[in-house]
Design a protein around this motif. Structure first.
Motif, PDB file in Angstrom:
ATOM      1  N   VAL A   1       0.815  -1.173  -0.094  1.00  0.00           N
ATOM      2  CA  VAL A   1       0.024   0.036   0.029  1.00  0.00           C
ATOM      3  C   VAL A   1       0.827   1.124  -0.052  1.00  0.00           C
ATOM      4  O   VAL A   1       0.648   2.316  -0.898  1.00  0.00           O
ATOM      5  CB  VAL A   1      -0.912   0.084   1.324  1.00  0.00           C
ATOM      6  N   LEU A   2       1.968   1.239   0.875  1.00  0.00           N
ATOM      7  CA  LEU A   2       2.728   2.511   0.789  1.00  0.00           C
ATOM      8  C   LEU A   2       3.934   2.635   0.084  1.00  0.00           C
ATOM      9  O   LEU A   2       4.502   3.784  -0.165  1.00  0.00           O
ATOM     10  CB  LEU A   2       3.214   2.499   2.419  1.00  0.00           C
TER      11      LEU A   2
ATOM     12  N   ALA B   1      -5.899  -0.575   6.505  1.00  0.00           N
ATOM     13  CA  ALA B   1      -5.287  -1.533   6.665  1.00  0.00           C
ATOM     14  C   ALA B   1      -3.591  -1.349   7.112  1.00  0.00           C
ATOM     15  O   ALA B   1      -2.996  -2.157   7.551  1.00  0.00           O
ATOM     16  CB  ALA B   1      -5.016  -2.417   5.545  1.00  0.00           C
ATOM     17  N   MET B   2      -3.063   0.029   6.723  1.00  0.00           N
ATOM     18  CA  MET B   2      -1.788   0.393   7.253  1.00  0.00           C
ATOM     19  C   MET B   2      -1.845   0.466   8.829  1.00  0.00           C
ATOM     20  O   MET B   2      -0.678   0.340   9.400  1.00  0.00           O
ATOM     21  CB  MET B   2      -1.528   1.754   6.695  1.00  0.00           C
ATOM     22  N   ARG B   3      -3.022   0.450   9.495  1.00  0.00           N
ATOM     23  CA  ARG B   3      -3.025   0.503  10.890  1.00  0.00           C
ATOM     24  C   ARG B   3      -2.019   1.695  11.648  1.00  0.00           C
ATOM     25  O   ARG B   3      -1.213   1.553  12.637  1.00  0.00           O
ATOM     26  CB  ARG B   3      -2.393  -0.724  11.500  1.00  0.00           C
ATOM     27  N   PRO B   4      -2.049   2.745  10.834  1.00  0.00           N
ATOM     28  CA  PRO B   4      -1.290   3.943  11.607  1.00  0.00           C
ATOM     29  C   PRO B   4      -1.518   4.456  13.155  1.00  0.00           C
ATOM     30  O   PRO B   4      -0.925   4.904  13.839  1.00  0.00           O
ATOM     31  CB  PRO B   4      -1.702   5.182  10.465  1.00  0.00           C
ATOM     32  N   PHE B   5      -2.975   4.060  13.415  1.00  0.00           N
ATOM     33  CA  PHE B   5      -3.132   4.465  14.862  1.00  0.00           C
ATOM     34  C   PHE B   5      -3.099   3.267  15.869  1.00  0.00           C
ATOM     35  O   PHE B   5      -3.452   3.405  17.069  1.00  0.00           O
ATOM     36  CB  PHE B   5      -4.637   5.199  14.944  1.00  0.00           C
ATOM     37  N   ASP B   6      -2.662   2.249  15.555  1.00  0.00           N
ATOM     38  CA  ASP B   6      -2.350   1.110  16.298  1.00  0.00           C
ATOM     39  C   ASP B   6      -0.805   0.986  16.879  1.00  0.00           C
ATOM     40  O   ASP B   6       0.048   1.227  15.786  1.00  0.00           O
ATOM     41  CB  ASP B   6      -2.755  -0.292  15.686  1.00  0.00           C
ATOM     42  N   GLY B   7      -0.652   0.746  18.003  1.00  0.00           N
ATOM     43  CA  GLY B   7       0.757   0.558  18.225  1.00  0.00           C
ATOM     44  C   GLY B   7       1.458  -0.743  17.758  1.00  0.00           C
ATOM     45  O   GLY B   7       0.825  -1.718  17.637  1.00  0.00           O
ATOM     46  N   MET B   8       2.715  -0.787  17.612  1.00  0.00           N
ATOM     47  CA  MET B   8       3.417  -2.023  17.069  1.00  0.00           C
ATOM     48  C   MET B   8       3.429  -2.990  18.022  1.00  0.00           C
ATOM     49  O   MET B   8       2.953  -4.299  17.540  1.00  0.00           O
ATOM     50  CB  MET B   8       4.904  -1.643  16.638  1.00  0.00           C
TER      51      MET B   8
ATOM     52  N   GLY C   1      15.473   3.434  14.184  1.00  0.00           N
ATOM     53  CA  GLY C   1      16.127   4.282  15.596  1.00  0.00           C
ATOM     54  C   GLY C   1      14.703   4.515  16.537  1.00  0.00           C
ATOM     55  O   GLY C   1      14.607   5.613  17.347  1.00  0.00           O
ATOM     56  N   SER C   2      13.859   3.572  16.473  1.00  0.00           N
ATOM     57  CA  SER C   2      12.447   3.796  17.271  1.00  0.00           C
ATOM     58  C   SER C   2      12.197   2.605  18.283  1.00  0.00           C
ATOM     59  O   SER C   2      12.875   1.498  18.118  1.00  0.00           O
ATOM     60  CB  SER C   2      11.059   3.932  16.455  1.00  0.00           C
ATOM     61  N   SER C   3      11.242   3.044  19.264  1.00  0.00           N
ATOM     62  CA  SER C   3      11.034   1.858  20.251  1.00  0.00           C
ATOM     63  C   SER C   3       9.867   1.073  19.684  1.00  0.00           C
ATOM     64  O   SER C   3       8.810   1.708  19.563  1.00  0.00           O
ATOM     65  CB  SER C   3      10.704   2.437  21.845  1.00  0.00           C
ATOM     66  N   PRO C   4       9.798  -0.249  20.013  1.00  0.00           N
ATOM     67  CA  PRO C   4       8.688  -1.004  19.367  1.00  0.00           C
ATOM     68  C   PRO C   4       7.543  -0.578  20.277  1.00  0.00           C
ATOM     69  O   PRO C   4       6.300  -0.918  19.964  1.00  0.00           O
ATOM     70  CB  PRO C   4       8.990  -2.227  19.674  1.00  0.00           C
ATOM     71  N   PHE C   5       7.638  -0.009  21.563  1.00  0.00           N
ATOM     72  CA  PHE C   5       6.360   0.345  22.447  1.00  0.00           C
ATOM     73  C   PHE C   5       6.010   1.697  22.020  1.00  0.00           C
ATOM     74  O   PHE C   5       4.907   2.023  22.652  1.00  0.00           O
ATOM     75  CB  PHE C   5       7.074   0.319  23.982  1.00  0.00           C
ATOM     76  N   SER C   6       6.502   2.320  21.139  1.00  0.00           N
ATOM     77  CA  SER C   6       6.078   3.621  20.940  1.00  0.00           C
ATOM     78  C   SER C   6       5.827   4.038  19.374  1.00  0.00           C
ATOM     79  O   SER C   6       4.919   4.881  19.037  1.00  0.00           O
ATOM     80  CB  SER C   6       7.077   4.891  21.342  1.00  0.00           C
ATOM     81  N   ALA C   7       6.144   2.937  18.560  1.00  0.00           N
ATOM     82  CA  ALA C   7       6.037   3.040  17.082  1.00  0.00           C
ATOM     83  C   ALA C   7       4.693   2.303  16.573  1.00  0.00           C
ATOM     84  O   ALA C   7       4.082   1.774  17.192  1.00  0.00           O
ATOM     85  CB  ALA C   7       7.272   2.289  16.545  1.00  0.00           C
ATOM     86  N   PRO C   8       4.226   2.975  15.435  1.00  0.00           N
ATOM     87  CA  PRO C   8       2.970   2.456  15.027  1.00  0.00           C
ATOM     88  C   PRO C   8       3.158   1.177  14.129  1.00  0.00           C
ATOM     89  O   PRO C   8       4.309   0.865  13.871  1.00  0.00           O
ATOM     90  CB  PRO C   8       2.527   3.409  13.848  1.00  0.00           C
ATOM     91  N   ALA C   9       2.120   0.637  14.165  1.00  0.00           N
ATOM     92  CA  ALA C   9       2.098  -0.646  13.549  1.00  0.00           C
ATOM     93  C   ALA C   9       2.664  -0.683  12.050  1.00  0.00           C
ATOM     94  O   ALA C   9       2.938  -1.859  11.810  1.00  0.00           O
ATOM     95  CB  ALA C   9       0.781  -1.517  13.699  1.00  0.00           C
ATOM     96  N   THR C  10       2.444   0.537  11.509  1.00  0.00           N
ATOM     97  CA  THR C  10       2.881   0.452  10.132  1.00  0.00           C
ATOM     98  C   THR C  10       4.239   0.095   9.965  1.00  0.00           C
ATOM     99  O   THR C  10       4.515  -0.396   8.861  1.00  0.00           O
ATOM    100  CB  THR C  10       2.731   2.049   9.685  1.00  0.00           C
ATOM    101  N   LEU C  11       5.034   0.220  10.933  1.00  0.00           N
ATOM    102  CA  LEU C  11       6.561  -0.069  10.688  1.00  0.00           C
ATOM    103  C   LEU C  11       6.717  -1.672  10.824  1.00  0.00           C
ATOM    104  O   LEU C  11       7.912  -2.047  10.310  1.00  0.00           O
ATOM    105  CB  LEU C  11       7.314   0.230  11.983  1.00  0.00           C
TER     106      LEU C  11
ATOM    107  N   SER D   1      10.404   7.570  14.995  1.00  0.00           N
ATOM    108  CA  SER D   1       8.965   7.333  14.446  1.00  0.00           C
ATOM    109  C   SER D   1       8.105   6.696  15.377  1.00  0.00           C
ATOM    110  O   SER D   1       7.527   5.603  15.473  1.00  0.00           O
ATOM    111  CB  SER D   1       9.125   6.115  13.380  1.00  0.00           C
ATOM    112  N   HIS D   2       7.662   7.600  16.348  1.00  0.00           N
ATOM    113  CA  HIS D   2       6.868   7.434  17.381  1.00  0.00           C
ATOM    114  C   HIS D   2       5.359   8.169  17.075  1.00  0.00           C
ATOM    115  O   HIS D   2       5.317   9.372  16.986  1.00  0.00           O
ATOM    116  CB  HIS D   2       7.654   7.957  18.652  1.00  0.00           C
ATOM    117  N   GLY D   3       4.272   7.464  17.096  1.00  0.00           N
ATOM    118  CA  GLY D   3       3.270   7.837  16.944  1.00  0.00           C
ATOM    119  C   GLY D   3       2.801   8.015  15.352  1.00  0.00           C
ATOM    120  O   GLY D   3       3.676   7.628  14.464  1.00  0.00           O
ATOM    121  N   TRP D   4       1.653   8.071  15.162  1.00  0.00           N
ATOM    122  CA  TRP D   4       1.068   8.133  13.646  1.00  0.00           C
ATOM    123  C   TRP D   4       1.674   9.168  12.852  1.00  0.00           C
ATOM    124  O   TRP D   4       1.573   8.865  11.748  1.00  0.00           O
ATOM    125  CB  TRP D   4      -0.379   8.168  13.559  1.00  0.00           C
TER     126      TRP D   4
END
Length: 521
Positions: free
Chosen positions: A137-138, A168-175, A200-210, A445-448
């Protein structure tokens, strides 16, 4: 294209822009303050052995095939020795064995099943399908598309009929939450969450898109003889064959302006080089904090320290290893991933870190024999980007080294005592890349919205452009190359528009030149 172009920095993005613009006929000069090309991708001598430094994972090869083809139909494989890896990476946790991921996706699914059971294998297949869907998609509208400050322009380019795909990109869901839907085994959550650290991001703060990063790697990992530094040298050679000049040991002190736009650069030596276009291949913070003069400081917004990506502790080593069958790429996980990232978020180096080991002298297949004697290693641990405010004392450096080695021993790998090495801390990275605090990936890359807040190729100063891993679309070797492609494309378009600008009539009937001026193409 008759424009004079000055490129500040010989990283992957800057070299890509230089090669592509030179191939279009521009008069291009690359200025690099260090004695090498490649930026973070360099070689460091340890104990008489040249150790490959910087990025280690080469993916998304099609991007580089396109760049070489655009420059006289050259081929990547004619300039670097490259082969596809059978094993993508080997992963280890305490005494629970190892898990390899493979170039063959079905072999990976079977390995996951053997490691964690049939349900985990089903979860892996579902995860890879979702990661592929997000990437598909992206890829065109975002990774290869123009920079957008909000999702709306990208959605418009995609078309409203693709709204389901956008969601389906799930930008608002956490990874981390999304990974939990696929994997009940926390070790697998940890493994696939680690892909957030690639930018360079935390999996606890990054969006599911990653999660798309996992798909990029699953499409293929290649090994380059001489590492990514060899790729950078090949890009520099490619640019020079198109007529560009690459000057190392030539730092830029200031971006010069005249009549409201760039007019050239002044080197630290005092030399003034006229240019119609200036490309900054560095972290935008270097511009924003005035490292290249007052005019350039107003061209881009600064990245707040709280928004910086991860930095790293990096050991370039030459050592004997025992007890663990290394492949080329290896990851040794901490027992408490959440604590690890809490500590980094609080500004501390992790007390029990996850450790990545690139065993440079080893291939990436099942049957490669280990080297005899000492081997070359690059060892990486995530760290806070505090290199501009924190001094890493000899005692702290020793403590970090002991913590790293403790993780390796717990997972079965032992390095020789007092092994020859050179350690780079966030403070050292800040010295090499000023105004970053040692952040190696630009903005986290933290947050949508974070992906839309990265600096794009255009700046507020006409004639000044940005490229590199700290700019759109993302961090990493292929993304830096994509940013170089985008910068070259935008510059060519801007030059064409200034060349064809019509004369505009005023209400009084007088004719006057367009306010937009620039070099002719």
């Amino acid at each position: 294209m008759n424009a004079r172009v000055a490129v500040i920095g010989a990283g992957i993005g800057g070299l890509t822009s230089a090669a592509l613009l030179a191939a279009r006929g521009a008069d291009v000069t690359v200025f690099e303050k260090e004695t090498w090309v490649g930026g973070k991708a360099r070689r460091v001598e340890v104990d008489g052995a040249p150790v490959d430094g910087g990025p280690t994972v080469f993916t998304y090869r099609a991007v580089f095939d396109e760049i070489f083809a655009a420059c006289g139909n050259a081929r990547l494989e004619d300039h670097v020795s490259v082969r596809k890896a059978e094993v993508l990476a080997r992963h280890a946790w305490d005494d629970s064995g190892t898990l390899d991921l493979f170039a063959d996706p079905e072999a990976s699914a079977e390995a996951v099943g053997r490691f964690a059971g049939a349900e985990a294998a089903r979860g892996y297949r579902a995860f890879t399908a979702e990661a592929a869907r997000i990437f598909n998609v992206l890829e065109e509208p975002f990774l290869r598309g123009d920079k957008a400050s909000t999702p709306l322009p990208m959605m418009w380019r995609m078309g409203l009929t693709k709204l389901p795909e956008m969601l389906a990109m799930r930008p608002f869901d956490g990874m981390w939450k999304a990974l939990g839907e696929h994997f009940k085994d926390p070790r697998l959550q940890q493994l696939f969450g680690r892909y957030a650290t690639y930018c360079g991001s935390s999996p606890f703060s990054a969006p599911a898109t990653l999660m798309l990063i996992a798909h990029v790697e699953a499409r293929g990992v290649w090994l380059i003889e001489g590492g990514i530094h060899a790729l950078a040298k090949a890009l520099a050679g490619l640019a020079e064959r198109q007529g560009a000049r690459v000057r190392t040991g030539a730092g830029v002190a200031e971006v010069l302006t005249a009549r409201g736009r760039t007019s050239g650069v002044r080197l630290t030596s005092g030399e003034v080089v006229p240019a119609d276009i200036v490309i900054c291949n560095g972290d935008p913070s270097a511009l924003a904090t005035g490292r290249f003069g007052e005019a350039a400081s107003r061209a881009v917004p600064a990245i707040p320290p709280a928004k910086r990506s991860l930095s790293a502790l990096v050991w370039y080593a030459h050592a004997e290893t025992r007890g663990f069958d290394l492949t080329h790429h290896n990851v040794f996980f901490s027992r408490d991933y959440a604590r690890e990232f809490r500590e980094i978020g609080a500004g501390a180096t992790p007390s029990e870190p996850t450790v990545y080991v690139c065993a440079i002298d080893r291939g990436a297949d099942h049957h490669a024999p280990p080297p005899t004697g000492r081997e070359r290693l690059q060892i990486i641990v995530n760290a806070p980007a505090d290199g501009d405010v924190h001094t890493y004392t000899p005692e702290e450096r020793e403590r970090c080294t002991r913590s790293m080695m403790a993780t390796l021993r717990r997972c079965g790998l032992t390095l020789e005592d007092a092994f020859p090495h050179r350690l780079m801390t966030p403070q050292d990275w800040e010295h090499l890349f000023p105004a970053t605090g040692g952040a190696l990936y630009g903005r986290a890359s933290h947050g949508w919205a974070a992906s839309f807040q990265r600096q794009g190729p255009k700046t507020r100063l006409p004639g000044l452009y940005c490229t590199g891993g700290a700019t759109h679309p993302a961090a990493g070797v292929p993304m830096a190359a994509l940013s170089g492609q985008l910068a070259a494309r935008v510059i060519a378009k801007d030059l064409a528009s200034t060349r064809t600008s019509p004369r505009a009539a005023t209400p009084g009937g007088m004719s006057m030149p367009s306010a937009t001026t620039g070099s002719t193409g």
